[in-house]
Design an enzyme around this catalytic site. Structure first.
Site, PDB file in Angstrom:
ATOM      1  N   HIS A 140     -22.024  53.730 -24.210  1.00 33.10           N
ATOM      2  CA  HIS A 140     -21.793  52.287 -24.145  1.00 33.10           C
ATOM      3  C   HIS A 140     -20.450  51.908 -23.528  1.00 33.10           C
ATOM      4  O   HIS A 140     -20.377  50.949 -22.762  1.00 33.10           O
ATOM      5  CB  HIS A 140     -21.906  51.689 -25.547  1.00 33.10           C
ATOM      6  CG  HIS A 140     -21.704  50.216 -25.591  1.00 33.10           C
ATOM      7  ND1 HIS A 140     -22.530  49.332 -24.921  1.00 33.10           N
ATOM      8  CD2 HIS A 140     -20.766  49.450 -26.206  1.00 33.10           C
ATOM      9  CE1 HIS A 140     -22.123  48.087 -25.135  1.00 33.10           C
ATOM     10  NE2 HIS A 140     -21.045  48.133 -25.906  1.00 33.10           N
ATOM     11  N   ASP A 153     -20.034  43.977 -22.428  1.00 30.28           N
ATOM     12  CA  ASP A 153     -20.422  43.690 -23.802  1.00 30.28           C
ATOM     13  C   ASP A 153     -20.089  42.220 -24.117  1.00 30.28           C
ATOM     14  O   ASP A 153     -20.528  41.332 -23.394  1.00 30.28           O
ATOM     15  CB  ASP A 153     -19.724  44.696 -24.722  1.00 30.28           C
ATOM     16  CG  ASP A 153     -20.113  44.615 -26.178  1.00 30.28           C
ATOM     17  OD1 ASP A 153     -21.200  45.120 -26.534  1.00 30.28           O
ATOM     18  OD2 ASP A 153     -19.326  44.048 -26.959  1.00 30.28           O
TER      19      ASP A 153
END
Length: 288
Positions: free
Chosen positions: A268, A105
């Site tokens: 995620h 990320d």
């Protein structure tokens, strides 16, 4: 968490960076994303250490227990170039002149910048759940704007600080839970989220992303710069990267001469949700 790891703070000159490190063997640096801390790696780092790596997990500048300079008008104090400089200094202070690198990320943008700016330091780089910021911005669609609305909200001056700090527990309530994250990881994360200074630094990370970081990436492309170290791209198949762009490798091949990768069956936060699969993929890549 992190049994047999050492926790300490490394002073880089501009920042104070909190790190955990343990194991022995070739060094690997792991960088977390938003809104996590280095504790997100608590299920992955011991597995990599068990495979014969020295593993370093760092809180990015301003996140968790790391601290950096005050925000600047151009957001350069929280640019990925500044954060990458922190990480180069941390690894040098720990005695590692060359190392493998993984970022997830927001941490992936720091990893990308470090590998582009200082390729001699990075032996291999793994980029998790990401595309370059400039690639996202050049492909804006209603679907992207809907899924990534927070990028643009966080970039607004002052307003997101007021909204988040009014009730950080409510704002981040859907971002994690003790069972999924692990109780100690969850507690560390929630403590950080309640610190207005951390919230401000995280927002500055996003503000830098849409301004100075985007310009740095565009300059790289204009100059024909590409990643020199071998790159591994991994993405969570239950996240939105494939939904928006199809095969991420197709885009990353414009940025790296040697790129491989695949999806991982996870949401995620793959380090927390699929640690065994992620550690295996990273260990195989870093040990090649």
């Amino acid at each position: 968490m992190f049994e047999n790891f050492t926790a300490e703070t490394v002073e880089t000159g501009e920042a104070s960076v909190f790190v955990r490190h343990g194991g022995s063997g070739p060094p690997v640096l792991l960088l977390h994303g938003h809104p996590r801390t280095s504790a997100t790696w608590h299920r992955v780092a011991p597995r990599l250490a068990g495979r014969g790596f020295t593993v370093v997990c760092a809180d990015l500048r301003g996140y968790g227990r790391s601290r950096g300079p005050a925000p600047t008008a151009d957001h350069g104090a929280h640019s990925k170039r500044a954060m990458a400089g922190d990480m180069a200094a941390v690894m040098r202070a720990l005695g590692h002149e060359r190392f493998a690198l993984a970022g997830h990320d927001r941490g992936s943008y720091v990893a990308l910048r470090l590998a582009l700016d200082r390729p001699g330091l990075v032996s291999r780089v793994a980029l998790l759940d990401c595309l370059p910021i400039s690639e996202h911005l050049s492909r804006i669609t209603p679907e992207f704007a809907t899924l990534y609305w927070h990028w643009f909200f966080f970039a607004r001056p002052d307003v997101p600080e007021r909204v988040i700090n009014a009730d950080p527990d409510a704002w981040y309530a859907s971002r994690g839970d003790p069972e999924g994250m692990g109780e100690e990881n969850y507690a560390e994360w929630r403590e950080a989220m309640r610190n207005p200074r951390v919230v401000r630094a995280m927002l500055e990370d996003y503000r830098a992303g849409l301004t100075v970081d985007r310009r740095h990436e565009e300059a790289d492309r204009a100059a024909g710069r590409r990643l020199e170290p071998p790159a591994l791209v991994l993405w969570s198949v239950r996240d939105d990267l494939e939904e928006l762009y199809g095969d991420p490798l197709r885009i990353w091949r414009d940025w790296a001469a040697d790129v491989t990768g695949h999806g991982i069956d996870s949401g995620h936060h793959m380090a927390e949700e699929a640690p065994r699969e992620l550690a295996a993929a990273l260990g195989d890549f870093f040990g090649a």
